[in-house]
Design an enzyme around this catalytic site. Structure first.
Site, PDB file in Angstrom:
ATOM      1  N   THR A 195     -10.938   2.911  -7.670  1.00 44.19           N
ATOM      2  CA  THR A 195     -11.221   3.408  -9.029  1.00 44.19           C
ATOM      3  C   THR A 195     -12.359   4.427  -8.900  1.00 44.19           C
ATOM      4  O   THR A 195     -13.517   4.106  -9.162  1.00 44.19           O
ATOM      5  CB  THR A 195     -11.609   2.252  -9.982  1.00 44.19           C
ATOM      6  OG1 THR A 195     -12.443   1.329  -9.275  1.00 44.19           O
ATOM      7  CG2 THR A 195     -10.401   1.518 -10.505  1.00 44.19           C
ATOM      8  N   ARG A 251     -17.834   7.668   2.598  1.00 41.03           N
ATOM      9  CA  ARG A 251     -17.550   8.067   1.213  1.00 41.03           C
ATOM     10  C   ARG A 251     -18.847   8.098   0.406  1.00 41.03           C
ATOM     11  O   ARG A 251     -19.636   7.175   0.435  1.00 41.03           O
ATOM     12  CB  ARG A 251     -16.568   7.076   0.565  1.00 41.03           C
ATOM     13  CG  ARG A 251     -15.163   7.242   1.094  1.00 41.03           C
ATOM     14  CD  ARG A 251     -14.211   6.307   0.392  1.00 41.03           C
ATOM     15  NE  ARG A 251     -14.381   4.937   0.822  1.00 41.03           N
ATOM     16  CZ  ARG A 251     -13.643   3.916   0.373  1.00 41.03           C
ATOM     17  NH1 ARG A 251     -12.716   4.121  -0.528  1.00 41.03           N
ATOM     18  NH2 ARG A 251     -13.839   2.707   0.826  1.00 41.03           N
ATOM     19  N   CYS A 289     -19.394   2.502  -4.689  1.00 41.61           N
ATOM     20  CA  CYS A 289     -19.660   1.582  -5.814  1.00 41.61           C
ATOM     21  C   CYS A 289     -20.894   2.003  -6.615  1.00 41.61           C
ATOM     22  O   CYS A 289     -20.779   2.314  -7.793  1.00 41.61           O
ATOM     23  CB  CYS A 289     -19.840   0.155  -5.291  1.00 41.61           C
ATOM     24  SG  CYS A 289     -18.325  -0.539  -4.625  1.00 41.61           S
ATOM     25  N   ASP A 345       0.854  -1.193   0.000  1.00 41.57           N
ATOM     26  CA  ASP A 345       0.000   0.000   0.000  1.00 41.57           C
ATOM     27  C   ASP A 345       0.886   1.237   0.000  1.00 41.57           C
ATOM     28  O   ASP A 345       1.922   1.257   0.669  1.00 41.57           O
ATOM     29  CB  ASP A 345      -0.885  -0.004   1.256  1.00 41.57           C
ATOM     30  CG  ASP A 345      -2.163   0.795   1.063  1.00 41.57           C
ATOM     31  OD1 ASP A 345      -3.252   0.184   1.102  1.00 41.57           O
ATOM     32  OD2 ASP A 345      -2.065   2.023   0.877  1.00 41.57           O
TER      33      ASP A 345
HETATM   34  N1  LIG Z   1     -14.820  -1.729  -0.675  1.00 43.07           N
HETATM   35  C1  LIG Z   1     -15.851  -2.310  -1.252  1.00 43.07           C
HETATM   36  O1  LIG Z   1     -16.874  -2.523  -0.632  1.00 43.07           O
HETATM   37  C2  LIG Z   1     -15.796  -2.743  -2.688  1.00 43.07           C
HETATM   38  C3  LIG Z   1     -16.756  -3.663  -3.166  1.00 43.07           C
HETATM   39  C4  LIG Z   1     -16.681  -4.079  -4.477  1.00 43.07           C
HETATM   40  C5  LIG Z   1     -15.709  -3.554  -5.305  1.00 43.07           C
HETATM   41  N2  LIG Z   1     -14.809  -2.650  -4.815  1.00 43.07           N
HETATM   42  C6  LIG Z   1     -13.777  -2.141  -5.727  1.00 43.07           C
HETATM   43  O2  LIG Z   1     -12.513  -2.511  -5.219  1.00 43.07           O
HETATM   44  C7  LIG Z   1     -11.555  -1.481  -5.500  1.00 43.07           C
HETATM   45  C8  LIG Z   1     -10.916  -1.018  -4.219  1.00 43.07           C
HETATM   46  O3  LIG Z   1     -11.881  -0.438  -3.381  1.00 43.07           O
HETATM   47  P1  LIG Z   1     -11.618  -0.137  -1.847  1.00 43.07           P
HETATM   48  O4  LIG Z   1     -12.856   0.398  -1.275  1.00 43.07           O
HETATM   49  O5  LIG Z   1     -10.960  -1.301  -1.203  1.00 43.07           O
HETATM   50  O6  LIG Z   1     -10.533   1.039  -1.985  1.00 43.07           O
HETATM   51  P2  LIG Z   1      -9.821   1.899  -0.869  1.00 43.07           P
HETATM   52  O7  LIG Z   1     -10.106   3.325  -1.167  1.00 43.07           O
HETATM   53  O8  LIG Z   1     -10.123   1.374   0.493  1.00 43.07           O
HETATM   54  O9  LIG Z   1      -8.273   1.692  -1.225  1.00 43.07           O
HETATM   55  C9  LIG Z   1      -7.618   0.470  -1.032  1.00 43.07           C
HETATM   56  C10 LIG Z   1      -6.186   0.754  -0.730  1.00 43.07           C
HETATM   57  O10 LIG Z   1      -5.468   1.123  -1.916  1.00 43.07           O
HETATM   58  C11 LIG Z   1      -4.421   1.967  -1.517  1.00 43.07           C
HETATM   59  N3  LIG Z   1      -3.840   2.609  -2.697  1.00 43.07           N
HETATM   60  C12 LIG Z   1      -4.310   3.637  -3.416  1.00 43.07           C
HETATM   61  N4  LIG Z   1      -3.524   3.915  -4.453  1.00 43.07           N
HETATM   62  C13 LIG Z   1      -2.483   3.030  -4.401  1.00 43.07           C
HETATM   63  C14 LIG Z   1      -1.314   2.811  -5.175  1.00 43.07           C
HETATM   64  N5  LIG Z   1      -1.068   3.536  -6.264  1.00 43.07           N
HETATM   65  N6  LIG Z   1      -0.481   1.827  -4.808  1.00 43.07           N
HETATM   66  C15 LIG Z   1      -0.736   1.090  -3.700  1.00 43.07           C
HETATM   67  N7  LIG Z   1      -1.816   1.245  -2.939  1.00 43.07           N
HETATM   68  C16 LIG Z   1      -2.686   2.206  -3.273  1.00 43.07           C
HETATM   69  C17 LIG Z   1      -5.068   2.880  -0.512  1.00 43.07           C
HETATM   70  O11 LIG Z   1      -4.101   3.501   0.327  1.00 43.07           O
HETATM   71  C18 LIG Z   1      -5.956   1.906   0.265  1.00 43.07           C
HETATM   72  O12 LIG Z   1      -5.331   1.396   1.426  1.00 43.07           O
HETATM   73  C19 LIG Z   1     -12.328  -0.383  -6.230  1.00 43.07           C
HETATM   74  O13 LIG Z   1     -12.202  -0.563  -7.602  1.00 43.07           O
HETATM   75  C20 LIG Z   1     -13.763  -0.633  -5.805  1.00 43.07           C
HETATM   76  O14 LIG Z   1     -14.682  -0.154  -6.757  1.00 43.07           O
HETATM   77  C21 LIG Z   1     -14.817  -2.252  -3.523  1.00 43.07           C
END
Ligand SMILES: NC(=O)c1ccc[n+]([C@@H]2O[C@H](COP(=O)([O-])OP(=O)(O)OC[C@H]3O[C@@H](n4cnc5c(N)ncnc54)[C@H](O)[C@@H]3O)[C@@H](O)[C@H]2O)c1
Length: 391
Positions: A68, A311, A243, A14
């Site tokens: 994303t 968010r 999402c 991360d």
């Molecule tokens: N959280 C959910 O409920 C959920 C459900 C389905 C799909 N998704 C998808 O999963 C993906 C991630 O979502 P999330 O909510 O876990 O995101 P998030 O915002 O919690 O980020 C996940 C991690 O990525 C890290 N990060 C950001 N840029 C980075 C980089 N360049 N290199 C390394 N680490 C980096 C952030 O510091 C964070 O700890 C998205 O595409 C989202 O649409 C999320």
């Protein structure tokens, strides 16, 4: 953690130093993962967090799960994904499979991620495998989790597919092999767009029913008795989370790029964005007429019940609408410590109207009801309780 439980040794990379430090201390920032689970994984030597991308050089599987989001113009913002891929690319070993779990438009793996690998060290002397397996997580869900939610996997070629299936079969009870990465990517967008469109329909329907004094929740209950062809969705303050309000705009953007339009999806987005304005009007109908400044308390400001995540919460637009109308707005949420640079108030705060935005566990709605406070329930949770009006 699902991979740890399946016996994999996992490195969490991360770019947030703060997050790396707290994870390595065993602190969880996600309600569905306990600190206890992380501490056990750290102690067993099966998990470590790092900000050093070269640490992935030994990895057989590299799962990309960075955010994303949308940019300021509400278009796909692939900057975090591009940054992550550029950092991963030089470090991936020959024979590893790189999986995109982040939600994005169809073609992201093939046309955005893979070209970065082709430009970098090149794929000719270093065979790397690729697949898309969009994350399907429903935060706060006590029934459906990472393990028991079927997972879509679409590999770039048969070898990629085999490697990706091996990994996801080890961490999920059920894996669905689809014929291309684009099917998996588009499938994810369809799932979330389906929710947006149906919720928007109910939001529109709510306003139509309200204008004729018909209780929309009773209408939904009535329609739900049909045993086939109907699925109930409920009205709320709007669409929340990172999402459902976001992913459909990846779809509309992708359609536009291809010279098409996704008019229904665009309209659904507009209807849902307008919902907080309608809710604010309903709040004002419950306010005492003689008061200049109405005190409104928002109950539950996280985007959904059981989580602290604010968010894209529709509470934000509702708060703004009420402020614009001259109200004093405070909020109360047992799971949220800070929001909009302000602190929560106690449930005993002297409000003229309370609005249940999110039915967060631990909110003492009975206290407000006994006190005689008018309550607008936007979650259909307190029907029949004294003082409660359902949206
Ligand atoms: N959280 C959910 O409920 C959920 C459900 C389905 C799909 N998704 C998808 O999963 C993906 C991630 O979502 P999330 O909510 O876990 O995101 P998030 O915002 O919690 O980020 C996940 C991690 O990525 C890290 N990060 C950001 N840029 C980075 C980089 N360049 N290199 C390394 N680490 C980096 C952030 O510091 C964070 O700890 C998205 O595409 C989202 O649409 C999320």
């Amino acid at each position: 953690m699902a991979a740890v439980e399946a016996g994999w040794r996992v490195i969490g990379v991360d770019n947030s130093d703060e997050r790396v430090v707290s994870l390595n201390r065993g602190a969880s920032h996600i309600e569905d993962v306990s600190g206890h689970q992380i501490k056990n994984a750290l102690a067993a030597g099966l998990y470590t967090a790092t900000n050093v991308f070269s640490d992935i050089a030994s990895a057989d599987v590299v799962a990309i799960c960075v955010p994303t989001p949308l940019d300021l113009d509400r278009k796909p913002d692939l900057q975090p994904l591009l940054a992550a891929v550029r950092s991963i690319e030089p470090n991936v070993k020959k024979g590893a499979v790189v999986v995109s779990e982040s939600t994005s438009y169809p073609g992201t793996l093939r046309n955005v991620i893979i070209p970065i690998f082709e430009e970098g060290l090149g794929l000719i002397n270093r065979k790397v495998f690729f697949a898309a397996a969009p994350e399907r997580v429903n935060p706060g869900d006590q029934v459906w989790n990472q393990k028991n939610t079927p997972r879509l996997v679409g590999g770039l070629d048969p070898e990629s597919q085999e490697k990706a299936l091996d990994f996801y079969n080890s961490i999920c009870d059920s894996v669905i092999s689809v014929s291309s990465p684009e099917i998996a990517e588009a499938g994810k967008l369809l799932e979330n767009t389906f929710r947006l469109v149906n919720i928007a329909l109910i939001h529109e329907f709510t306003q139509l029913c309200d204008s004729q004094d018909i209780d929309v929740n009773q209408v939904i209950d009535a329609a739900s008795t049909k045993p086939y062809g109907f699925m109930p969705f409920r009205p709320g303050v709007g669409i929340g989370g990172h999402c459902i309000p976001v992913d459909p705009l990846y779809l509309t953007w992708w359609a536009n790029q291809n010279g098409q339009s996704a008019g229904l999806v665009q309209l659904a987005d507009e209807i849902s964005n307008a919902m907080p304005t309608y809710v604010a009007k309903r709040v004002m109908k419950l306010a005492p007429e003689h008061k200049n400044k109405v005190n409104v308390m928002l109950l539950g400001v996280a985007y959904k019940a059981g989580v602290s995540d604010v968010r894209e919460t529709p509470a934000r637009a509702l708060r703004q609408q009420l402020l614009n109308q001259g109200c004093v707005v405070e909020w109360h949420d047992p799971l949220v410590e800070k929001w909009e640079e302000s602190n929560p108030v106690d449930i005993s705060w002297n409000c003229d109207v309370a609005v249940i935005v999110t039915n967060q566990p631990g909110i003492d709605v009975n206290y407000l009801s006994n006190k005689g406070v008018p309550i607008l329930d936007c979650t259909n949770s307190y029907s029949g309780l004294s003082g409660v009006t359902l949206i």
